[in-house]
Write an enzyme that holds these catalytic residues in place. Structure first.
Site, PDB file in Angstrom:
ATOM      1  N   SER A   1     -16.183  -9.338  -0.724  1.00 16.07           N
ATOM      2  CA  SER A   1     -15.090  -8.483  -0.264  1.00 16.07           C
ATOM      3  C   SER A   1     -15.309  -7.011  -0.600  1.00 16.07           C
ATOM      4  CB  SER A   1     -13.774  -9.006  -0.847  1.00 16.07           C
ATOM      5  OG  SER A   1     -12.706  -8.291  -0.309  1.00 16.07           O
ATOM      6  N   HIS A   2     -14.409  -6.443  -1.393  1.00 23.83           N
ATOM      7  CA  HIS A   2     -14.457  -5.015  -1.695  1.00 23.83           C
ATOM      8  C   HIS A   2     -15.351  -4.707  -2.884  1.00 23.83           C
ATOM      9  CE1 HIS A   2     -11.431  -7.152  -3.914  1.00 23.83           C
ATOM     10  NE2 HIS A   2     -11.618  -6.281  -4.900  1.00 23.83           N
TER      11      HIS A   2
ATOM     12  N   LYS B   1      -6.382 -12.373   6.123  1.00 22.37           N
ATOM     13  CA  LYS B   1      -5.843 -11.049   6.406  1.00 22.37           C
ATOM     14  C   LYS B   1      -6.828 -10.324   7.307  1.00 22.37           C
ATOM     15  CE  LYS B   1      -7.191  -9.215   1.909  1.00 22.37           C
ATOM     16  NZ  LYS B   1      -7.530 -10.258   0.953  1.00 22.37           N
TER      17      LYS B   1
ATOM     18  N   ASP C   1     -12.261  -2.818   4.382  1.00 23.69           N
ATOM     19  CA  ASP C   1     -13.119  -3.031   3.213  1.00 23.69           C
ATOM     20  C   ASP C   1     -14.435  -3.716   3.576  1.00 23.69           C
ATOM     21  OD1 ASP C   1     -12.003  -5.489   3.829  1.00 23.69           O
ATOM     22  OD2 ASP C   1     -12.088  -6.177   1.758  1.00 23.69           O
TER      23      ASP C   1
ATOM     24  N   ASP D   1     -15.554  -6.786   3.818  1.00 21.57           N
ATOM     25  CA  ASP D   1     -15.579  -7.894   4.784  1.00 21.57           C
ATOM     26  C   ASP D   1     -14.511  -7.770   5.865  1.00 21.57           C
ATOM     27  OD1 ASP D   1     -13.627  -8.327   2.821  1.00 21.57           O
ATOM     28  OD2 ASP D   1     -13.658 -10.488   3.124  1.00 21.57           O
TER      29      ASP D   1
ATOM     30  N   ASP E   1     -11.172  -7.506   5.842  1.00 22.00           N
ATOM     31  CA  ASP E   1      -9.837  -8.115   5.850  1.00 22.00           C
ATOM     32  C   ASP E   1      -8.752  -7.201   5.278  1.00 22.00           C
ATOM     33  OD1 ASP E   1     -10.698  -8.371   3.261  1.00 22.00           O
ATOM     34  OD2 ASP E   1     -10.378 -10.545   3.110  1.00 22.00           O
ATOM     35  N   ARG E   2      -9.156  -6.149   4.548  1.00 17.33           N
ATOM     36  CA  ARG E   2      -8.147  -5.234   4.006  1.00 17.33           C
ATOM     37  C   ARG E   2      -7.934  -4.043   4.935  1.00 17.33           C
ATOM     38  NH1 ARG E   2      -8.524  -4.971  -2.514  1.00 17.33           N
ATOM     39  NH2 ARG E   2      -8.659  -7.208  -2.833  1.00 17.33           N
TER      40      ARG E   2
HETATM   41  C1  G16 Z   1      -8.439 -11.419  -2.521  1.00 15.35           C
HETATM   42  C2  G16 Z   1      -7.523 -12.371  -1.825  1.00 15.35           C
HETATM   43  C3  G16 Z   1      -6.179 -11.723  -1.651  1.00 15.35           C
HETATM   44  C4  G16 Z   1      -5.617 -11.297  -2.993  1.00 15.35           C
HETATM   45  C5  G16 Z   1      -6.592 -10.403  -3.685  1.00 15.35           C
HETATM   46  C6  G16 Z   1      -6.091 -10.193  -5.094  1.00 15.35           C
HETATM   47  O1  G16 Z   1      -8.654 -10.311  -1.691  1.00 15.35           O
HETATM   48  O2  G16 Z   1      -8.043 -12.724  -0.569  1.00 15.35           O
HETATM   49  O3  G16 Z   1      -5.350 -12.635  -1.025  1.00 15.35           O
HETATM   50  O4  G16 Z   1      -4.438 -10.576  -2.861  1.00 15.35           O
HETATM   51  O5  G16 Z   1      -7.864 -11.023  -3.744  1.00 15.35           O
HETATM   52  O6  G16 Z   1      -7.094  -9.734  -5.885  1.00 15.35           O
HETATM   53  P1  G16 Z   1      -6.930  -9.721  -7.460  1.00 15.35           P
HETATM   54  O7  G16 Z   1      -6.877 -11.146  -7.930  1.00 15.35           O
HETATM   55  O8  G16 Z   1      -8.144  -8.976  -7.900  1.00 15.35           O
HETATM   56  O9  G16 Z   1      -5.670  -8.974  -7.732  1.00 15.35           O
HETATM   57  P2  G16 Z   1     -10.110  -9.962  -1.156  1.00 15.35           P
HETATM   58  O10 G16 Z   1      -9.915  -8.852  -0.181  1.00 15.35           O
HETATM   59  O11 G16 Z   1     -10.858  -9.565  -2.403  1.00 15.35           O
HETATM   60  O12 G16 Z   1     -10.634 -11.223  -0.553  1.00 15.35           O
END
Ligand code: G16
Length: 568
Positions: free
Chosen positions: A137-138, A402, A303, A305, A307-308
């Site tokens: 992801s990010h 997302k 971000d 991937d 999704d953000r």
């Molecule tokens: C992931 C999940 C999201 C979640 C986020 C929270 O995001 O897909 O649903 O809100 O983690 O991250 P943390 O546990 O660090 O607060 P992503 O975009 O990293 O896949």
């Protein structure tokens, strides 16, 4: 097409004891030992690249998934990732293991690319039994950065907590994995059909199906008119991550925005050394573009991937909780949601702005733990149409992940139909519903044990906090958040600590589930304000007393913690 059959033989080492009959491909049964750290976090298994590159590490995790989900054999699978370092090597291993485990067909995004929302849409589109999304992801990429792997199920959504726990349990007992013994390479840059043993591999355009889906949801004609009027200026920052090709196709080619609208559109293995997270801290340069006199009218960013999302207007970033609330309140302006919303949902730490909209619309609003997978049951059951999180994620029932560009298009659709700026839309929203000032204070704590001590001390005292006064604020009530899934009745405990104040404030504490080194304590602050004359203040000034209370209740100083690593 030449599709050799598989030849299995039991071996105890990687040396073949018998040669395969002619025309057959060998399946190598490799003896392995468990790693004890393959427990998926908030969204899949994320680790530093060096961890994934240890011999057998990736293979163990993949085999644990195949062993836990026998239905994947004889079925179709989708594979793609955000293009980060190690993506191609991981896909090559995955393909050889999928063939060895009896998968019939694999659909791979060309170049190994598929954004998370595009993969989520592709899985049901090709009737796959699931998909592997290779992304952290990010998190930063490159040899020193992170890698990750997420398993999504047939509806395109992330595996449930029950399934990821079962995969983890399997990873603790694994003693062998299956892999095709071949050096035959698959050209993942060449569109069309190829084969690996009995498994067919379709290399597909990663963008087209996703773009077609969004085109059906939004009023592209109205957005085209807005973009063509010459006065409206927008920028989209892909942060050198996966959304570049998607944004160029949708914004520049299909909607007619001028070339150059998409910034940093070429995906790079290391995201050009940046942290591909669309927030004011990590994408500060992009946010600055909107703070000057020559600001564009509208900005979006996504971000690693895809999704953000982050939404910007002139001089303003839209807080994710506000964004969700505005989209819910204005959904009737958008073709895909014209018939109304069945319900909405937000993760617990997300601001309660959308609750107020749901109240007015007369539809239910669900509060779930952090992690997109918790929305999926509600979406499948048709109980919600829109959902979102404070972590810059918003989406709808069109997908089970997302979706960054979806949020950007939703805002563009609103601006085109309402003929108002981002600011005007926000101000009007606050006038009607009140404003939820919101901030997240993150503290990186290198010592994970210390972070756990801090949280458990706070958890142990949470039930005694009611009535406590700090800096002029009084705790009304406090608890540890437990979620009961209204669809399957499953219970998820310890999903964050909540403190509510007498004057409509809220503090939430939780540890991040997406980091790969140390721990990150997240403190979420929210203050509701209905007085219009006070709605234009800055979140920092409004939330300062609540921040002081939050730090005091958690006794941060006793743990040697004083300054947040970032405030978002
Ligand atoms: C992931 C999940 C999201 C979640 C986020 C929270 O995001 O897909 O649903 O809100 O983690 O991250 P943390 O546990 O660090 O607060 P992503 O975009 O990293 O896949």
């Amino acid at each position: 097409m030449n599709m050799p059959a598989l030849y299995h033989t039991q071996v105890s080492t990687q040396t073949w004891q018998t040669a395969p009959p002619e025309g057959m491909m060998k399946v190598l049964t490799t003896i392995t030992r468990p790693f004890n750290d393959q427990k998926p976090g908030t969204a899949g298994l994320r680790k530093p690249v060096a961890v994934f590159r240890q011999p057998h590490y990736l293979e163990n995790f993949i085999q644990s998934i195949f062993d836990t989900c026998p239905a994947l054999s004889n079925a179709a699978l989708v594979i793609g990732g955000d293009g980060r370092f190690y993506n191609r090597e991981a896909i090559a291993i995955l393909l050889r293991m999928a063939a060895a485990n009896g998968v019939k067909r694999v659909v791979v995004g060309r170049g190994g690319l598929l954004s998370t929302p595009a993969a989520s849409l592709m899985i049901p589109h090709v009737a796959a039994a699931g998909g592997f999304i290779l992304t952290a992801s990010h998190n930063p990429g490159g040899p020193e950065g992170d890698f990750g792997i997420k398993f999504n199920i047939a509806n395109g959504g992330q595996a449930s907590e029950t399934l990821t726990n079962a995969i983890y349990q399997r990873s603790l007992n694994i003693d062998r994995y299956l892999i095709l013994d071949t050096a035959a390479g698959i050209d993942i840059d060449a569109p069309g059909r190829q084969a690996l043993a009995a498994m067919s591999i379709d290399i597909v355009d990663p963008v087209a199906h996703y773009a077609d889906t969004l085109e059906r949801l939004f009023d592209f004609e109205r957005i085209r008119t807005l973009v063509a009027n010459g006065k409206f200026r927008m920028r989209f920052d892909a942060l050198h991550a996966v959304t570049g090709p998607y944004a160029e196709e949708i914004l520049e080619h299909r909607l007619g925005a001028p070339p150059g609208t998409v910034l940093h559109g070429i995906p790079r293995q290391d995201f050009a050394g940046q942290h591909p997270d669309p927030n004011p801290h990590d994408a500060a340069g992009f946010v600055r573009l909107f703070m000057g006199a020559d600001s564009p009218d509208f900005g979006g960013a996504s971000d690693g991937d895809g999704d953000r999302n982050m939404i910007l207007g002139r001089g303003h970033m839209v807080s994710p909780g506000d964004s969700l609330a505005v989209l819910a309140a204005s959904a009737r302006h958008v073709p895909g949601y014209r018939d109304g919303l069945t319900g909405v949902a937000r993760s617990m730490p997300t601001s309660q702005a959308v609750d107020r909209v749901a109240g007015k619309l007369g539809v239910p609003c669900y509060e779930t733990p952090s992690g997109w997978r918790f929305f999926c049951n509600l979406l499948d059951a048709g109980m919600i149409s829109l959902c979102g999180e404070e972590s810059f994620g918003t989406s709808s029932n069109h997908a089970r992940e997302k979706d960054g560009l979806w949020a950007v298009l939703f805002w563009l659709n609103l601006i085109a139909v309402r003929g108002e700026t981002v600011d005007e839309i926000l101000l009007q929203h606050w006038r009607e519903y009140g404003r939820d000032f919101f901030q997240r204070h993150d503290f990186f704590i290198a010592d994970t044990e210390l972070s756990e001590q801090l949280m458990s001390r706070l958890a142990n005292s949470i039930n005694t906090l009611a009535g406590k006064q700090t800096g002029g604020l009084t705790v009304r009530t406090a608890d540890s958040f437990t979620y009961r899934d209204p669809v399957d009745g499953s219970i998820s405990r310890n999903q964050g600590l909540r403190v509510f104040t007498e004057n409509g404030g809220r503090i939430v504490y939780r540890l991040s589930g997406t980091g790969t080194r140390g721990a990150t304590l997240r403190i979420y602050l929210e203050q509701y304000e209905t007085d219009q004359s006070r709605q234009q203040q800055t979140p920092a000034s409004v939330l300062a007393p609540l921040a002081r209370m939050a730090y005091t209740l958690a006794r941060l100083e006793n743990f040697g913690i004083s300054t947040p690593t970032s405030i978002i």
